[in-house]
Structure formats: structure tokens, C-alpha cells
Write a protein that holds these residues in place. Structure first.
Motif, short mmCIF file in Angstrom:
data_model
loop_
_atom_site.label_atom_id
_atom_site.label_comp_id
_atom_site.label_asym_id
_atom_site.label_seq_id
_atom_site.Cartn_x
_atom_site.Cartn_y
_atom_site.Cartn_z
N VAL A 185 24.75 40.19 36.01
CA VAL A 185 24.02 41.30 35.41
C VAL A 185 23.52 42.27 36.48
O VAL A 185 23.65 43.49 36.36
N GLN A 186 22.98 41.72 37.55
CA GLN A 186 22.50 42.56 38.65
C GLN A 186 23.67 43.28 39.32
O GLN A 186 23.56 44.47 39.70
N THR A 187 24.81 42.60 39.46
CA THR A 187 25.99 43.22 40.06
C THR A 187 26.42 44.43 39.25
O THR A 187 26.68 45.52 39.79
N LEU A 188 26.53 44.26 37.92
CA LEU A 188 27.01 45.36 37.07
C LEU A 188 26.01 46.51 37.03
O LEU A 188 26.40 47.68 36.92
N ALA A 189 24.73 46.18 37.13
CA ALA A 189 23.71 47.22 37.10
C ALA A 189 23.68 48.03 38.39
O ALA A 189 23.25 49.18 38.41
N ASN A 190 24.14 47.42 39.48
CA ASN A 190 24.11 48.09 40.79
C ASN A 190 25.53 48.16 41.38
O ASN A 190 25.75 47.89 42.56
N LEU A 191 26.49 48.53 40.54
CA LEU A 191 27.89 48.48 40.93
C LEU A 191 28.20 49.38 42.13
O LEU A 191 29.06 49.07 42.96
N SER A 192 27.48 50.50 42.23
CA SER A 192 27.76 51.42 43.34
C SER A 192 27.38 50.83 44.69
O SER A 192 27.83 51.31 45.74
N GLN A 193 26.59 49.78 44.69
CA GLN A 193 26.16 49.15 45.93
C GLN A 193 27.00 47.93 46.30
O GLN A 193 26.77 47.31 47.35
N VAL A 194 27.93 47.58 45.44
CA VAL A 194 28.77 46.41 45.70
C VAL A 194 29.75 46.74 46.84
O VAL A 194 30.41 47.77 46.82
N ARG A 195 29.80 45.90 47.83
CA ARG A 195 30.69 46.10 48.96
C ARG A 195 31.61 44.87 49.11
O ARG A 195 31.12 43.74 49.17
N LEU A 196 32.89 45.15 49.17
CA LEU A 196 33.87 44.09 49.36
C LEU A 196 34.39 44.16 50.79
O LEU A 196 34.51 45.23 51.38
N SER A 197 34.75 43.02 51.34
CA SER A 197 35.06 42.95 52.77
C SER A 197 36.27 43.78 53.17
O SER A 197 36.37 44.24 54.30
#
Length: 224
Positions: free
Chosen positions: A202-214
Motif C-alpha cells: 500500500v505504501q509502495t503504490l501510494a509513493n510510486l514516484s519514489q520507488v527506485r529499482l537497482s
């Protein structure tokens, strides 16, 4: 006394070439690499003892085999050994020089349940061959028969979607780098799994713009 030589035979070596099962149409001869006929001359060399009067006693008798292209010359008394040496030289001259390469693929993976996205990153061995006449060849294992097949070297590799694939020399450095890249893909997969765990999704989807993949970067692009 100078040796005397006489041409006593000509051996014929036939290079069969390499078949091209895809060749068709008018003028097609069904060969990726042309067949070639090579002649090897066989000479008898006699050397006599120099004396005051003829007939001159025979000092030695030997055979000499020679070829213009590829150039070689062998001499001896055992004719079969000379033939084997000549054939070995010809086999070497017409042998294909194979080099190991990696064909690198990135494909979308099929989602069998529900909706989603995924990828497969892989690299497999192929071989680049150079024939005696400079023809470039590709040798790889057929997925259907698991046997080696030989084709003309394409120059540019494309997948089923028409996208160009990388094909690089299989050096130790490249192999180590590809293995390292595979580990980075595994790390990305584990990070995605962490982002989508029940306690974090839920937190991931709410802050999707901050998700960083390697493996993600500013130039990452979406390509199907």
C-alpha cells in the motif's frame, strides 16, 4: 650428380564445401561455401653416384609431393605417409576457424495469471566461423533437434519482434560482466518483491514516484 625428378602421379583433394539448405531459386547451387578441387603433384626423385663412366650407380630414390595453394612440399620414401601429411595440411587449410560469441537477449515474459509485466534476460553461446575463402558462418544449437546447425553469419541479429540483439565475443571479461548483470537482475527482482509484500504494497503504490529499482536509470525506456 644432380637429382633427376619425374612427375609420376597427381592426387586430387576435394573440399566438399558447406551446404546451404535455404538456397533456392535460379542459379542457387546449394552451397554456403563453395566446393574446391586441389591437385597435389607426386614426383619420383632419383639421385645417382657420380662416376667416370655410365651407367651411374643409383644412390637414392624418394618421392616428393607438392601443392601450390596451399603451398607445401614434403619428401620421403613412404608414399602413404606423404599422402597423410599432404591431406593433413589440406584439411588444416580448409578448416573453419570458429570463435565463441554470446547472443544476449532481453524478452518480455508471458504472464499466465492475471495482469502484469516481466522480462527474461539471457545469453547463450553461438559461434562465428571464418571459412578458407573468408565466408562468415554462424554455428548454433537448434532448439528443435538440439543439433548444431550452420548458417550464414547474419551480421545483425534480430528477435521475433524485429528488435536488434547484441552479439559479443565470449571473452572472460564479457562473461564475468554478463554474470554480474544477471546478479543485478536478481537483485532487482528481490527488490520488487520487497516493495510488493503485504506489509509494504500500500505504501509502495501510494509513493510510486519514489520507488527506485537497482537497474532503473534516467534513460530507461519501455519497449515491448
Amino acid at each position: 650428380m644432380a637429382p633427376r625428378d619425374k612427375l609420376v602421379d597427381k592426387w586430387v583433394y576435394k573440399y566438399e564445401g558447406i551446404d546451404d539448405p535455404d538456397a533456392d531459386g535460379e542459379g542457387a547451387d546449394g552451397k554456403k561455401v563453395k566446393e574446391k578441387i586441389v591437385e597435389v603433384e607426386v614426383r619420383l626423385i632419383k639421385e645417382s653416384v657420380e662416376t667416370d663412366e655410365a651407367p651411374y650407380p643409383l644412390k637414392s630414390v624418394k618421392f616428393e609431393v607438392s601443392c601450390k595453394m596451399p603451398a607445401f612440399r614434403f619428401a620421403g620414401t613412404d608414399i602413404e605417409s606423404l599422402r597423410l601429411a599432404a591431406w593433413a595440411e589440406l584439411d588444416k587449410a580448409f578448416a573453419i576457424r570458429w570463435e565463441r560469441y554470446f547472443l544476449v537477449r532481453v524478452d518480455p515474459s508471458r504472464v499466465y495469471e492475471g495482469l502484469g509485466a516481466g522480462l527474461t534476460y539471457s545469453y547463450n553461446d553461438v559461434e562465428k566461423g571464418t571459412a578458407h575463402d573468408g565466408t562468415l558462418l554462424l554455428r548454433e544449437v537448434s532448439r528443435g533437434t538440439y543439433k548444431y546447425v550452420i548458417k550464414p553469419w547474419p551480421g545483425e541479429f534480430k528477435d521475433a519482434r524485429g528488435h536488434v540483439m547484441a552479439c559479443i565475443p565470449a571473452t572472460k571479461e564479457n562473461e564475468a560482466a554478463l554474470e554480474q548483470f544477471a546478479e543485478a537482475v536478481h537483485a532487482t527482482r528481490r527488490r520488487i518483491a520487497d516493495y510488493l509484500r503485504p506489509e509494504t504494497i500500500v505504501q509502495t503504490l501510494a509513493n510510486l514516484s519514489q520507488v527506485r529499482l537497482s537497474l532503473a536509470g534516467p534513460n530507461a525506456r519501455d519497449e515491448d
